[in-house]
Design a protein around this motif. Structure first.
Motif, PDB file in Angstrom:
ATOM      1  N   LEU A 183       0.832  -1.207   0.000  1.00 11.04           N
ATOM      2  CA  LEU A 183       0.000   0.000   0.000  1.00 11.04           C
ATOM      3  C   LEU A 183       0.860   1.248   0.000  1.00 11.04           C
ATOM      4  CD1 LEU A 183      -1.652  -2.221   2.011  1.00 11.04           C
ATOM      5  CD2 LEU A 183      -3.321  -0.417   1.680  1.00 11.04           C
ATOM      6  N   GLN A 184       0.443   2.209  -0.805  1.00  6.11           N
ATOM      7  CA  GLN A 184       1.160   3.471  -0.912  1.00  6.11           C
ATOM      8  C   GLN A 184       0.235   4.609  -0.530  1.00  6.11           C
ATOM      9  OE1 GLN A 184       2.376   4.506  -4.913  1.00  6.11           O
ATOM     10  NE2 GLN A 184       3.941   5.917  -4.197  1.00  6.11           N
ATOM     11  N   LEU A 185       0.708   5.512   0.310  1.00  9.36           N
ATOM     12  CA  LEU A 185      -0.075   6.663   0.716  1.00  9.36           C
ATOM     13  C   LEU A 185      -0.171   7.650  -0.438  1.00  9.36           C
ATOM     14  CD1 LEU A 185      -1.527   8.255   2.967  1.00  9.36           C
ATOM     15  CD2 LEU A 185       0.710   9.173   3.623  1.00  9.36           C
ATOM     16  N   LEU A 186      -1.418   7.957  -0.844  1.00  6.01           N
ATOM     17  CA  LEU A 186      -1.663   8.913  -1.925  1.00  6.01           C
ATOM     18  C   LEU A 186      -1.753  10.331  -1.400  1.00  6.01           C
ATOM     19  CD1 LEU A 186      -4.448   7.651  -4.376  1.00  6.01           C
ATOM     20  CD2 LEU A 186      -2.105   8.316  -4.947  1.00  6.01           C
ATOM     21  N   LEU A 187      -2.572  10.505  -0.358  1.00  4.62           N
ATOM     22  CA  LEU A 187      -2.766  11.838   0.203  1.00  4.62           C
ATOM     23  C   LEU A 187      -3.458  11.714   1.558  1.00  4.62           C
ATOM     24  CD1 LEU A 187      -6.029  12.320  -0.274  1.00  4.62           C
ATOM     25  CD2 LEU A 187      -5.282  12.922  -2.562  1.00  4.62           C
ATOM     26  N   LYS A 188      -3.468  12.843   2.298  1.00  2.00           N
ATOM     27  CA  LYS A 188      -4.106  12.850   3.607  1.00  2.00           C
ATOM     28  C   LYS A 188      -4.762  14.198   3.881  1.00  2.00           C
ATOM     29  CE  LYS A 188      -0.044  14.417   6.199  1.00  2.00           C
ATOM     30  NZ  LYS A 188       0.925  14.113   7.275  1.00  2.00           N
ATOM     31  N   TYR A 189      -5.813  14.154   4.688  1.00  2.00           N
ATOM     32  CA  TYR A 189      -6.467  15.352   5.196  1.00  2.00           C
ATOM     33  C   TYR A 189      -6.374  15.341   6.709  1.00  2.00           C
ATOM     34  CZ  TYR A 189     -10.048  18.356   7.048  1.00  2.00           C
ATOM     35  OH  TYR A 189     -10.704  19.308   7.784  1.00  2.00           O
ATOM     36  N   THR A 190      -5.874  16.466   7.268  1.00  2.00           N
ATOM     37  CA  THR A 190      -5.754  16.540   8.726  1.00  2.00           C
ATOM     38  C   THR A 190      -6.177  17.910   9.232  1.00  2.00           C
ATOM     39  OG1 THR A 190      -3.434  17.139   8.457  1.00  2.00           O
ATOM     40  CG2 THR A 190      -3.915  14.821   8.895  1.00  2.00           C
ATOM     41  N   SER A 191      -7.306  18.404   8.755  1.00  2.00           N
ATOM     42  CA  SER A 191      -7.968  19.638   9.206  1.00  2.00           C
ATOM     43  C   SER A 191      -7.252  20.919   8.789  1.00  2.00           C
ATOM     44  CB  SER A 191      -8.188  19.639  10.724  1.00  2.00           C
ATOM     45  OG  SER A 191      -6.978  19.884  11.412  1.00  2.00           O
ATOM     46  N   ALA A 192      -6.376  20.853   7.833  1.00  2.15           N
ATOM     47  CA  ALA A 192      -5.792  22.067   7.262  1.00  2.15           C
ATOM     48  C   ALA A 192      -6.647  22.429   6.049  1.00  2.15           C
ATOM     49  CB  ALA A 192      -4.334  21.857   6.917  1.00  2.15           C
ATOM     50  N   ALA A 193      -6.082  22.567   4.881  1.00  2.68           N
ATOM     51  CA  ALA A 193      -6.840  22.897   3.676  1.00  2.68           C
ATOM     52  C   ALA A 193      -7.806  21.776   3.336  1.00  2.68           C
ATOM     53  CB  ALA A 193      -5.888  23.128   2.509  1.00  2.68           C
ATOM     54  N   THR A 194      -9.010  22.131   2.895  1.00  2.00           N
ATOM     55  CA  THR A 194     -10.007  21.108   2.572  1.00  2.00           C
ATOM     56  C   THR A 194      -9.727  20.434   1.233  1.00  2.00           C
ATOM     57  OG1 THR A 194     -11.432  22.799   1.630  1.00  2.00           O
ATOM     58  CG2 THR A 194     -11.809  22.204   3.937  1.00  2.00           C
ATOM     59  N   LEU A 195      -9.019  21.083   0.340  1.00  2.00           N
ATOM     60  CA  LEU A 195      -8.612  20.462  -0.915  1.00  2.00           C
ATOM     61  C   LEU A 195      -7.173  19.997  -0.752  1.00  2.00           C
ATOM     62  CD1 LEU A 195      -9.363  19.759  -3.824  1.00  2.00           C
ATOM     63  CD2 LEU A 195      -8.430  21.980  -4.520  1.00  2.00           C
ATOM     64  N   VAL A 196      -6.999  18.705  -0.862  1.00  2.00           N
ATOM     65  CA  VAL A 196      -5.704  18.102  -0.594  1.00  2.00           C
ATOM     66  C   VAL A 196      -5.127  17.540  -1.887  1.00  2.00           C
ATOM     67  CG1 VAL A 196      -4.486  16.358   0.719  1.00  2.00           C
ATOM     68  CG2 VAL A 196      -6.497  17.464   1.709  1.00  2.00           C
ATOM     69  N   LYS A 197      -3.905  17.885  -2.168  1.00  2.00           N
ATOM     70  CA  LYS A 197      -3.239  17.364  -3.361  1.00  2.00           C
ATOM     71  C   LYS A 197      -2.297  16.222  -2.956  1.00  2.00           C
ATOM     72  CE  LYS A 197      -3.496  21.660  -5.978  1.00  2.00           C
ATOM     73  NZ  LYS A 197      -4.600  21.148  -6.819  1.00  2.00           N
ATOM     74  N   GLY A 198      -2.294  15.181  -3.796  1.00  2.00           N
ATOM     75  CA  GLY A 198      -1.448  14.043  -3.506  1.00  2.00           C
ATOM     76  C   GLY A 198      -0.475  13.761  -4.635  1.00  2.00           C
ATOM     77  N   ILE A 199       0.010  12.541  -4.647  1.00  2.00           N
ATOM     78  CA  ILE A 199       0.959  12.163  -5.668  1.00  2.00           C
ATOM     79  C   ILE A 199       0.248  11.765  -6.954  1.00  2.00           C
ATOM     80  CG2 ILE A 199       2.667  11.438  -3.953  1.00  2.00           C
ATOM     81  CD1 ILE A 199       1.834   8.546  -4.546  1.00  2.00           C
ATOM     82  N   ASN A 200       0.988  11.781  -8.055  1.00  3.53           N
ATOM     83  CA  ASN A 200       0.493  11.308  -9.350  1.00  3.53           C
ATOM     84  C   ASN A 200      -0.750  12.047  -9.838  1.00  3.53           C
ATOM     85  OD1 ASN A 200       2.556   9.406  -9.226  1.00  3.53           O
ATOM     86  ND2 ASN A 200       1.235   7.852  -8.330  1.00  3.53           N
ATOM     87  N   GLY A 201      -0.910  13.301  -9.457  1.00  4.18           N
ATOM     88  CA  GLY A 201      -2.002  14.122  -9.963  1.00  4.18           C
ATOM     89  C   GLY A 201      -3.344  13.931  -9.286  1.00  4.18           C
ATOM     90  N   PHE A 202      -3.397  13.126  -8.255  1.00  2.91           N
ATOM     91  CA  PHE A 202      -4.649  12.914  -7.522  1.00  2.91           C
ATOM     92  C   PHE A 202      -4.882  14.036  -6.512  1.00  2.91           C
ATOM     93  CE2 PHE A 202      -6.327   8.866  -8.804  1.00  2.91           C
ATOM     94  CZ  PHE A 202      -5.233   8.195  -9.349  1.00  2.91           C
ATOM     95  N   GLU A 203      -6.142  14.321  -6.255  1.00  4.80           N
ATOM     96  CA  GLU A 203      -6.514  15.223  -5.185  1.00  4.80           C
ATOM     97  C   GLU A 203      -7.839  14.790  -4.592  1.00  4.80           C
ATOM     98  OE1 GLU A 203      -6.339  18.997  -7.236  1.00  4.80           O
ATOM     99  OE2 GLU A 203      -8.519  19.013  -7.473  1.00  4.80           O
ATOM    100  N   ALA A 204      -8.118  15.283  -3.391  1.00  2.00           N
ATOM    101  CA  ALA A 204      -9.360  14.942  -2.707  1.00  2.00           C
ATOM    102  C   ALA A 204      -9.853  16.181  -1.977  1.00  2.00           C
ATOM    103  CB  ALA A 204      -9.148  13.797  -1.724  1.00  2.00           C
ATOM    104  N   GLU A 205     -11.178  16.285  -1.887  1.00  2.00           N
ATOM    105  CA  GLU A 205     -11.777  17.422  -1.204  1.00  2.00           C
ATOM    106  C   GLU A 205     -12.563  16.936  -0.001  1.00  2.00           C
ATOM    107  OE1 GLU A 205     -14.198  19.948  -3.609  1.00  2.00           O
ATOM    108  OE2 GLU A 205     -14.265  21.532  -2.084  1.00  2.00           O
ATOM    109  N   PHE A 206     -12.249  17.516   1.161  1.00  3.51           N
ATOM    110  CA  PHE A 206     -12.980  17.204   2.385  1.00  3.51           C
ATOM    111  C   PHE A 206     -14.210  18.106   2.463  1.00  3.51           C
ATOM    112  CE2 PHE A 206     -13.721  15.919   6.648  1.00  3.51           C
ATOM    113  CZ  PHE A 206     -14.060  17.035   7.385  1.00  3.51           C
ATOM    114  N   LYS A 207     -15.394  17.499   2.533  1.00  2.00           N
ATOM    115  CA  LYS A 207     -16.638  18.262   2.644  1.00  2.00           C
ATOM    116  C   LYS A 207     -17.353  17.806   3.896  1.00  2.00           C
ATOM    117  CE  LYS A 207     -17.413  19.268  -2.252  1.00  2.00           C
ATOM    118  NZ  LYS A 207     -18.385  19.209  -3.372  1.00  2.00           N
ATOM    119  N   LYS A 208     -17.261  18.642   4.930  1.00  2.00           N
ATOM    120  CA  LYS A 208     -17.842  18.271   6.217  1.00  2.00           C
ATOM    121  C   LYS A 208     -19.353  18.150   6.128  1.00  2.00           C
ATOM    122  CE  LYS A 208     -17.813  19.551  11.091  1.00  2.00           C
ATOM    123  NZ  LYS A 208     -17.277  20.517  12.105  1.00  2.00           N
ATOM    124  N   SER A 209     -19.993  19.070   5.390  1.00  2.00           N
ATOM    125  CA  SER A 209     -21.454  19.072   5.317  1.00  2.00           C
ATOM    126  C   SER A 209     -21.992  17.806   4.662  1.00  2.00           C
ATOM    127  CB  SER A 209     -21.941  20.295   4.552  1.00  2.00           C
ATOM    128  OG  SER A 209     -21.429  20.280   3.228  1.00  2.00           O
TER     129      SER A 209
END
Lengths: 113, 114
Positions: free
Chosen positions: B44-70
């Motif tokens: 397993l390889q870590l792509l990206l993480k969210y830890t309560s900083a920016a809600t849009l998180v950029k990872g490796i290989n062009g992937f990103e994820a958006e944290f939406k609390k609502s």
């Protein structure tokens, strides 16, 4: 690369025999974990360790025991292997510099016949 | 109690088209969320993480994820799929305070068609 090795990488054993899997880390991390991976379940935590001789159960600990006599080694033992323990086993560590991140070893494929 | 639900077990896209892998979480407090990738017969390889900083998180290989609390969501996206993206992807929540234990989703297998 988090300096994690697992041995053996592959093992076939018979039902009822004891099996020990070894996880070795080179970076002196406090926390170590054992997971199993099965189709349709993702990874599930078996046991974890928060220091030498300090261990605790995870969500699927029945039939497994662990030991940690040195910081660098975390052993997983199946006292009497069953076919339901056929799985891929991953060891992991947590890096805590900054926000925690967990890194995984290469895995051990265990087949119980 | 913490949990994650990956809404699709299989996703198939054509090379060069966008990727969307969906994840919903349940957490009694502000979660730490991760995406991991596992290529066939690999670890397993870590792509990206969210830890309560920016809600849009950029990872490796062009992937990103958006944290939406609502929406309690943490979907993984990539604008343009590559053949090498074919793999299984896991959405993960961290819990247990200092013990940093992980709960994995059941995984999404991404196929990329030429």
């Amino acid at each position: 690369d988090a300096g994690i090795t697992q041995s053996p990488r592959h093992k076939v054993t018979e039902t009822g025999t004891p099996v020990t899997l070894r996880c070795h880390q080179t970076e002196n991390h406090r926390y170590m974990y054992w997971y199993r991976q099965d189709p349709g379940h993702g990874l599930r935590l078996i046991h974890y360790s928060y220091g030498v001789k300090d261990t605790d159960k995870g969500e699927v600990s029945d039939g497994y025991s662990v030991s940690r006599s040195k910081t660098e080694d975390f052993l997983l033992t199946l006292e009497s292997a069953t076919s339901s323990q056929t799985s891929v086993y991953f060891c992991a560590i947590t890096r805590t510099s900054g926000s925690p991140e967990q890194y995984f070893g290469p895995g051990t494929r265990l087949t119980v016949t | 109690a913490q949990s994650v639900t990956q809404l699709d077990s299989h996703v198939s896209v054509s090379e060069g088209t966008p990727v969307l892998l969906r994840c919903n979480y349940s957490s009694s407090y502000s979660p730490s969320l991760f995406w991991y990738v596992q290529h066939p017969n690999k670890g397993l390889q870590l792509l990206l993480k969210y830890t309560s900083a920016a809600t849009l998180v950029k990872g490796i290989n062009g992937f990103e994820a958006e944290f939406k609390k609502s929406e309690t969501s943490f979907h993984l996206t990539k604008p343009s799929a590559h053949m090498s993206d074919a793999a299984e992807y896991f959405c993960v929540v961290m819990y247990g305070g200092a013990t940093n234990k992980l709960i994995f989703g059941t995984g999404t297998l991404l196929a990329v068609q030429p």
